[in-house]
Enzyme design. Structure first.
Site, PDB file in Angstrom:
ATOM      1  N   ARG A 183      13.751  -3.997  34.223  1.00  0.00           N
ATOM      2  CA  ARG A 183      15.158  -4.017  34.469  1.00  0.00           C
ATOM      3  C   ARG A 183      15.972  -5.218  33.556  1.00  0.00           C
ATOM      4  O   ARG A 183      16.967  -4.835  33.245  1.00  0.00           O
ATOM      5  CB  ARG A 183      15.590  -4.195  36.148  1.00  0.00           C
ATOM      6  CG  ARG A 183      15.570  -3.118  36.871  1.00  0.00           C
ATOM      7  CD  ARG A 183      15.348  -3.427  38.226  1.00  0.00           C
ATOM      8  NE  ARG A 183      14.295  -4.052  38.527  1.00  0.00           N
ATOM      9  CZ  ARG A 183      13.867  -4.564  39.882  1.00  0.00           C
ATOM     10  NH1 ARG A 183      14.470  -3.904  40.899  1.00  0.00           N
ATOM     11  NH2 ARG A 183      12.919  -5.022  40.060  1.00  0.00           N
ATOM     12  N   HIS A 208      -6.063   3.875  45.291  1.00  0.00           N
ATOM     13  CA  HIS A 208      -5.196   2.898  45.670  1.00  0.00           C
ATOM     14  C   HIS A 208      -5.815   1.761  46.339  1.00  0.00           C
ATOM     15  O   HIS A 208      -5.770   1.215  47.329  1.00  0.00           O
ATOM     16  CB  HIS A 208      -4.245   3.428  46.706  1.00  0.00           C
ATOM     17  CG  HIS A 208      -2.713   2.639  46.796  1.00  0.00           C
ATOM     18  ND1 HIS A 208      -1.641   3.246  47.169  1.00  0.00           N
ATOM     19  CD2 HIS A 208      -2.545   1.260  46.601  1.00  0.00           C
ATOM     20  CE1 HIS A 208      -0.735   2.399  47.104  1.00  0.00           C
ATOM     21  NE2 HIS A 208      -1.166   1.139  46.555  1.00  0.00           N
ATOM     22  N   ILE A 209      -6.427   1.127  44.990  1.00  0.00           N
ATOM     23  CA  ILE A 209      -7.484   0.138  45.417  1.00  0.00           C
ATOM     24  C   ILE A 209      -7.110  -1.146  44.545  1.00  0.00           C
ATOM     25  O   ILE A 209      -8.138  -2.233  44.492  1.00  0.00           O
ATOM     26  CB  ILE A 209      -9.004   0.274  45.369  1.00  0.00           C
ATOM     27  CG1 ILE A 209      -9.488   0.941  43.921  1.00  0.00           C
ATOM     28  CG2 ILE A 209      -9.493   1.204  46.369  1.00  0.00           C
ATOM     29  CD1 ILE A 209     -10.915   1.029  43.864  1.00  0.00           C
ATOM     30  N   ARG A 238       3.202   2.972  41.990  1.00  0.00           N
ATOM     31  CA  ARG A 238       3.256   3.831  42.998  1.00  0.00           C
ATOM     32  C   ARG A 238       3.456   5.238  42.784  1.00  0.00           C
ATOM     33  O   ARG A 238       3.823   5.499  41.594  1.00  0.00           O
ATOM     34  CB  ARG A 238       4.784   3.392  44.035  1.00  0.00           C
ATOM     35  CG  ARG A 238       4.593   2.254  44.803  1.00  0.00           C
ATOM     36  CD  ARG A 238       3.976   2.789  46.263  1.00  0.00           C
ATOM     37  NE  ARG A 238       4.178   1.702  47.228  1.00  0.00           N
ATOM     38  CZ  ARG A 238       3.295   0.501  46.986  1.00  0.00           C
ATOM     39  NH1 ARG A 238       2.075   0.552  46.431  1.00  0.00           N
ATOM     40  NH2 ARG A 238       3.244  -0.330  48.045  1.00  0.00           N
ATOM     41  N   ILE A 296       2.799  -9.274  38.300  1.00  0.00           N
ATOM     42  CA  ILE A 296       1.658  -8.339  37.981  1.00  0.00           C
ATOM     43  C   ILE A 296       1.736  -7.900  36.756  1.00  0.00           C
ATOM     44  O   ILE A 296       0.929  -8.072  35.828  1.00  0.00           O
ATOM     45  CB  ILE A 296       1.469  -7.198  39.036  1.00  0.00           C
ATOM     46  CG1 ILE A 296       1.292  -7.851  40.423  1.00  0.00           C
ATOM     47  CG2 ILE A 296       0.118  -6.583  38.655  1.00  0.00           C
ATOM     48  CD1 ILE A 296       1.459  -6.513  41.458  1.00  0.00           C
ATOM     49  N   GLY A 301       7.086  -7.688  35.871  1.00  0.00           N
ATOM     50  CA  GLY A 301       7.296  -8.626  37.031  1.00  0.00           C
ATOM     51  C   GLY A 301       5.876  -9.528  37.027  1.00  0.00           C
ATOM     52  O   GLY A 301       5.319  -9.615  36.166  1.00  0.00           O
ATOM     53  N   GLU A 337       0.064  10.796  48.039  1.00  0.00           N
ATOM     54  CA  GLU A 337      -1.277  10.212  48.341  1.00  0.00           C
ATOM     55  C   GLU A 337      -1.378  10.042  49.734  1.00  0.00           C
ATOM     56  O   GLU A 337      -0.256   9.849  50.669  1.00  0.00           O
ATOM     57  CB  GLU A 337      -1.636   9.002  47.632  1.00  0.00           C
ATOM     58  CG  GLU A 337      -0.631   7.950  48.078  1.00  0.00           C
ATOM     59  CD  GLU A 337      -0.981   6.470  47.204  1.00  0.00           C
ATOM     60  OE1 GLU A 337      -1.041   6.517  46.209  1.00  0.00           O
ATOM     61  OE2 GLU A 337      -1.539   5.730  47.986  1.00  0.00           O
TER      62      GLU A 337
END
Ligand code: GLV
Length: 328
Positions: A177, A286-287, A239, A157, A155, A268
Site C-alpha cells: 500500500r 493454514h499452518i 488469506r 512478515i 509488512g 477454507e
C-alpha cells in the site's frame, strides 16, 4: 466476582489455567465449531472472548452482547472481526502481531521451495511406486537462487521473507500500500518498490503476505495470473480471498503459471475440490504459524491482551485505540 469469558476453540491447557486465575472460563476443549447463533448464545453474559479467526464478529452479533468488552484474537490477521463495529459497540479488539513473523517467514520459504522444486508432487509419485529409474528430465523445476522474488504485502512478515532471500542471492521487488523507508528496504534485502503490474511481469516467484480486506479481495485473479511468467510460482500465505481460486485452478491447468503453493483458501476448510486433481499445487492446511513455540506465544499474547483489557489496562495489541480513548 471474576469476569466471565468464553474461549471459542480448543487451546493449550496451560492457557486455560492462566485464564482461570483471572476469569470464570467457559472453554471448548472438544473444539466444536459454533454457528453464529450458538456463538451468540455462548457469549451471553460474557465480558471477554478469546477467539481464533474461525469465528466472525460483526454488528449483528455485537448488538446482542451488551456486556461484551473485549475480543482477544489468537491470530495476526483479523478480517473476521469488524473493528469499526466493535468501536461502535465500545468493544475492544486485539490481535497477535510480531510473535509469528519469523515462523511464518520460515514457512513461506518451505512452501516456495516445495512448490518450485516439486517436492510434494515427486514424493507422492515415489510413494505410489512409480520410481524405477532416474531420468534426466524427471521433475524439473524452477531455480530459487539467483531469481527474482516478488512480495506483495511488505509488512513485517513480508520483510522477514525478503530478508531470508539474501542467502539465495536473489533480487527482491515488492508492492505494498505504501513504500517502505530506506532502512526497511535495506533490511528486506534491498527490496525495490514496483507497481503490481511490474512485479507480476518480472518476478520468478510471487509471495502474497497482505492482509485481507474488501480492497485486497482477488488481488490475484485471471488478469494477474495471465500477466505472470509461465515459469512463475505463486505462494499464498495471507488469506483465502486474496486469490481468486477458480481463476488459479484454470491457470494451473492451462500452465499459464508453473505452480502454486497455498496455505490459505477461499471458503477454507471447504476449499475448491479441483485443487486435488492438480499436480502443480502444494496444499497445506493454514499452518504457516504452526511451530510449537510460536503457537504457544500467540496464545500467550492473546491471553495477555484479554487479561489487560478486563483489568482496566490498555491491551498491548489493541486494534481500536478509539475505544480506549473514549473510556477517558
Ligand atoms: C494466521 O493466519 C494469522 O492471521 O495469524
Amino acid at each position: 466476582m471474576k469476569p466471565a469469558i468464553l474461549v471459542t476453540r480448543a487451546v493449550f491447557p496451560e492457557i486455560l489455567q492462566l485464564l482461570a486465575q483471572h476469569f470464570e472460563v467457559e472453554s471448548n476443549q472438544d473444539d466444536v465449531i459454533f454457528s453464529p447463533q450458538e456463538l451468540a448464545a455462548k457469549l451471553q453474559g460474557k465480558q471477554g472472548v478469546f477467539t481464533t479467526a474461525s469465528a466472525r464478529f460483526n454488528s449483528d452479533l455485537l448488538r446482542q452482547l451488551p456486556e461484551l468488552k473485549m475480543i482477544a484474537q489468537m491470530a495476526v490477521g483479523y478480517d473476521n472481526i469488524d473493528v469499526a463495529a466493535c468501536s461502535a459497540h465500545a468493544v475492544m479488539a486485539s490481535n497477535t502481531p510480531d510473535v509469528l513473523n519469523e515462523t511464518t517467514a520460515d514457512f513461506g520459504w518451505a512452501l516456495l521451495m516445495a512448490t518450485a522444486r516439486r517436492i510434494t508432487e515427486s514424493e507422492h509419485w515415489l510413494r505410489a511406486g512409480h520410481w524405477h529409474k532416474w531420468s534426466y528430465n524427471g521433475f524439473l523445476g524452477a531455480d530459487i537462487h539467483g531469481s527474482t522474488l516478488g512480495v506483495i504485502g511488505m509488512g513485517r512478515i513480508g520483510q522477514a521473507i525478503a530478508r531470508r532471500s539474501m542467502g539465495f542471492n536473489m533480487r527482491v521487488i515488492y508492492h505494498n500500500r505504501s513504500r517502505l523507508n530506506a532502512e526497511q528496504e535495506a533490511y528486506a534485502n534491498n527490496a525495490s518498490y514496483v507497481s503490481k503490474e511490474d512485479l507480476l511481469r518480472s518476478a520468478d516467484h510471487v509471495v502474497l503476505v497482505l492482509p485481507y480486506s474488501t480492497a485486497s479481495h482477488h488481488t490475484i485473479g485471471a488478469a494477474e495470473l495471465a500477466a505472470m511468467k509461465p515459469t512463475a510460482t505463486l505462494v499464498n500465505l495471507a488469506r483465502g480471498g486474496i486469490v481468486d481460486d477458480a481463476a488459479l485452478i484454470a491457470a494451473l491447468r492451462a500452465k499459464t503459471i508453473a505452480a502454486a503453493g497455498l496455505d490459505v483458501f477461499e471458503n477454507e476448510p471447504k476449499f475448491h475440490p479441483d485443487f486435488l486433481g492438480l499436480n502443480n499445487v502444494v496444499l497445506t492446511p493454514h499452518i504457516a504459524s504452526a511451530s510449537e513455540a510460536t503457537r504457544r506465544a500467540m496464545a500467550g499474547c492473546a491471553a495477555a491482551n484479554l487479561i489487560a483489557a478486563l483489568s482496566g489496562q490498555r491491551p498491548p495489541n489493541l486494534l481500536n485505540q478509539d475505544v480506549w480513548k473514549s473510556k477517558g
